[in-house]
Design a protein around this motif. Structure first.
Motif, mmCIF file in Angstrom:
data_model
loop_
_atom_site.group_PDB
_atom_site.id
_atom_site.type_symbol
_atom_site.label_atom_id
_atom_site.label_comp_id
_atom_site.label_asym_id
_atom_site.label_seq_id
_atom_site.Cartn_x
_atom_site.Cartn_y
_atom_site.Cartn_z
ATOM 1 N N THR A 2 -48.539 -32.919 -17.166
ATOM 2 C CA THR A 2 -48.666 -34.305 -17.591
ATOM 3 C C THR A 2 -49.973 -34.463 -18.347
ATOM 4 O O THR A 2 -51.020 -33.982 -17.906
ATOM 5 C CB THR A 2 -48.656 -35.260 -16.380
ATOM 6 O OG1 THR A 2 -47.409 -35.137 -15.703
ATOM 7 C CG2 THR A 2 -48.841 -36.709 -16.828
ATOM 8 N N LEU A 4 -52.696 -37.150 -20.012
ATOM 9 C CA LEU A 4 -53.209 -38.510 -20.079
ATOM 10 C C LEU A 4 -53.880 -38.693 -21.435
ATOM 11 O O LEU A 4 -54.791 -37.935 -21.788
ATOM 12 C CB LEU A 4 -54.211 -38.754 -18.955
ATOM 13 C CG LEU A 4 -54.868 -40.125 -18.879
ATOM 14 C CD1 LEU A 4 -53.831 -41.209 -18.614
ATOM 15 C CD2 LEU A 4 -55.949 -40.151 -17.806
ATOM 16 N N LYS A 28 -48.953 -40.041 -19.874
ATOM 17 C CA LYS A 28 -49.505 -41.328 -19.477
ATOM 18 C C LYS A 28 -50.423 -41.786 -20.600
ATOM 19 O O LYS A 28 -51.167 -40.973 -21.168
ATOM 20 C CB LYS A 28 -50.335 -41.210 -18.192
ATOM 21 C CG LYS A 28 -49.588 -40.792 -16.947
ATOM 22 C CD LYS A 28 -50.580 -40.730 -15.784
ATOM 23 C CE LYS A 28 -49.965 -40.265 -14.500
ATOM 24 N NZ LYS A 28 -50.987 -40.186 -13.406
ATOM 25 N N THR A 48 -45.378 -43.214 -19.533
ATOM 26 C CA THR A 48 -45.919 -44.256 -18.664
ATOM 27 C C THR A 48 -47.088 -44.943 -19.357
ATOM 28 O O THR A 48 -48.021 -44.266 -19.807
ATOM 29 C CB THR A 48 -46.419 -43.667 -17.326
ATOM 30 O OG1 THR A 48 -45.353 -42.968 -16.686
ATOM 31 C CG2 THR A 48 -46.939 -44.768 -16.412
ATOM 32 N N ILE A 50 -50.335 -47.450 -19.103
ATOM 33 C CA ILE A 50 -51.317 -47.983 -18.165
ATOM 34 C C ILE A 50 -52.123 -49.033 -18.917
ATOM 35 O O ILE A 50 -52.894 -48.696 -19.821
ATOM 36 C CB ILE A 50 -52.252 -46.883 -17.635
ATOM 37 C CG1 ILE A 50 -51.445 -45.743 -17.009
ATOM 38 C CG2 ILE A 50 -53.248 -47.467 -16.636
ATOM 39 C CD1 ILE A 50 -52.258 -44.495 -16.745
ATOM 40 N N HIS A 65 -55.539 -42.267 -11.621
ATOM 41 C CA HIS A 65 -54.748 -42.095 -12.838
ATOM 42 C C HIS A 65 -54.804 -40.647 -13.341
ATOM 43 O O HIS A 65 -53.829 -40.131 -13.886
ATOM 44 C CB HIS A 65 -55.248 -43.038 -13.925
ATOM 45 C CG HIS A 65 -54.950 -44.479 -13.672
ATOM 46 N ND1 HIS A 65 -53.664 -44.948 -13.478
ATOM 47 C CD2 HIS A 65 -55.774 -45.571 -13.581
ATOM 48 C CE1 HIS A 65 -53.698 -46.263 -13.289
ATOM 49 N NE2 HIS A 65 -54.962 -46.654 -13.331
ATOM 50 N N CYS A 69 -52.543 -34.880 -13.571
ATOM 51 C CA CYS A 69 -52.584 -34.565 -15.006
ATOM 52 C C CYS A 69 -53.163 -33.166 -15.208
ATOM 53 O O CYS A 69 -54.176 -32.806 -14.606
ATOM 54 C CB CYS A 69 -53.422 -35.587 -15.757
ATOM 55 S SG CYS A 69 -52.710 -37.248 -15.774
#
Length: 239
Positions: A2, A4, A28, A48, A50, A65, A69
């Motif tokens: 993942t 970010l 994200k 996603t 945020i 968060h 990741c």
């Protein structure tokens, strides 16, 4: 894996999000307001949003968060308006990268997280003896004094280079340096070098934003590409 992404709503950040999702990589993205992405992104099951600013979050909130990741990618930049150039936060990119990296140890990760920073070919990698003419040094010094975003770019890369360094237990990094950015609709052939092959001031090259996004996605997802460029500041030009 993942990733970010910060600066995800910018011209390059949107393309990076698309590149990652097309590779079936979960993403994200921090956004100031929702509903700014295209349908492909907003309807993708691995995306996603945020709604928050990294600089406004507490260390514990940011660590939550960052948890899970495997990569953190920054396409942050200053808006090219008077307020964006001369207003606060003056060190938007540097402060964001610093907070993200500080959140990694508290995220519970046991494996190194990849940090990919979009930077600029106008910033030297001071770990290397990059040849820069006296005239370019003078111009860059003037830009550094008069244009705060350039100083921000320099300090963000220096934070990774000097504070995170080459032997951090939980963070590995690369700072991607495009030259003059242009818009293209498709990924084209491009070349990546350890240092600039031309003057960013007097003989700049061109780099499409979509090629920058493609290369950043390669760094995040391909181990061989990462091993080649981690801890470095590769320069990317359209071929």
């Amino acid at each position: 894996m993942t990733t970010l992404v910060v600066g995800a709503t910018g011209a390059t950040g949107r393309l990076l999000v698309e590149q990652l999702l097309k590779r079936n990589e979960p993403v994200k993205a921090f956004v100031r307001r929702t509903g700014t992405f295209n349908e492909f992104i907003t309807t993708h099951p691995d995306f996603t949003e945020i709604q928050a600013s990294v600089l406004d979050l507490s260390p514990d909130e940011l660590a939550r968060h960052v948890a899970g990741c495997t990569a953190l990618a920054s396409c942050l930049g200053h808006n090219m308006t008077f307020k964006g150039i001369f207003g606060k936060p003056r060190l938007l990119v540097t402060d964001t990268i610093r907070k993200l990296c500080a959140a990694v140890p508290g995220s519970g990760t046991a494996q190194p997280v990849r940090v990919v920073l979009m930077n600029t070919a106008g910033n030297r990698n001071r770990d290397l003896a990059e040849p820069v003419s006296f005239a370019q040094r003078c111009v860059v010094s003037l830009i550094r004094t008069l244009v705060p975003p350039h100083r921000d770019n320099e300090q963000a890369a220096d934070y990774l280079r000097m504070q995170i360094g080459q032997n951090h237990d939980l963070i590995q990094w690369a700072a991607v340096r495009p030259d003059s950015l242009i818009n293209l609709d498709e990924v084209t052939a491009y070349d990546v070098f350890p240092s600039p092959t031309r003057s960013a001031i007097f003989n700049p090259g061109k780099t499409s934003r979509i090629n920058v996004a493609h290369f950043m996605a390669e760094l995040v997802t391909h181990d061989e590409t990462w091993q080649q460029w981690q801890g470095q500041m590769p320069v990317i030009y359209n071929r």
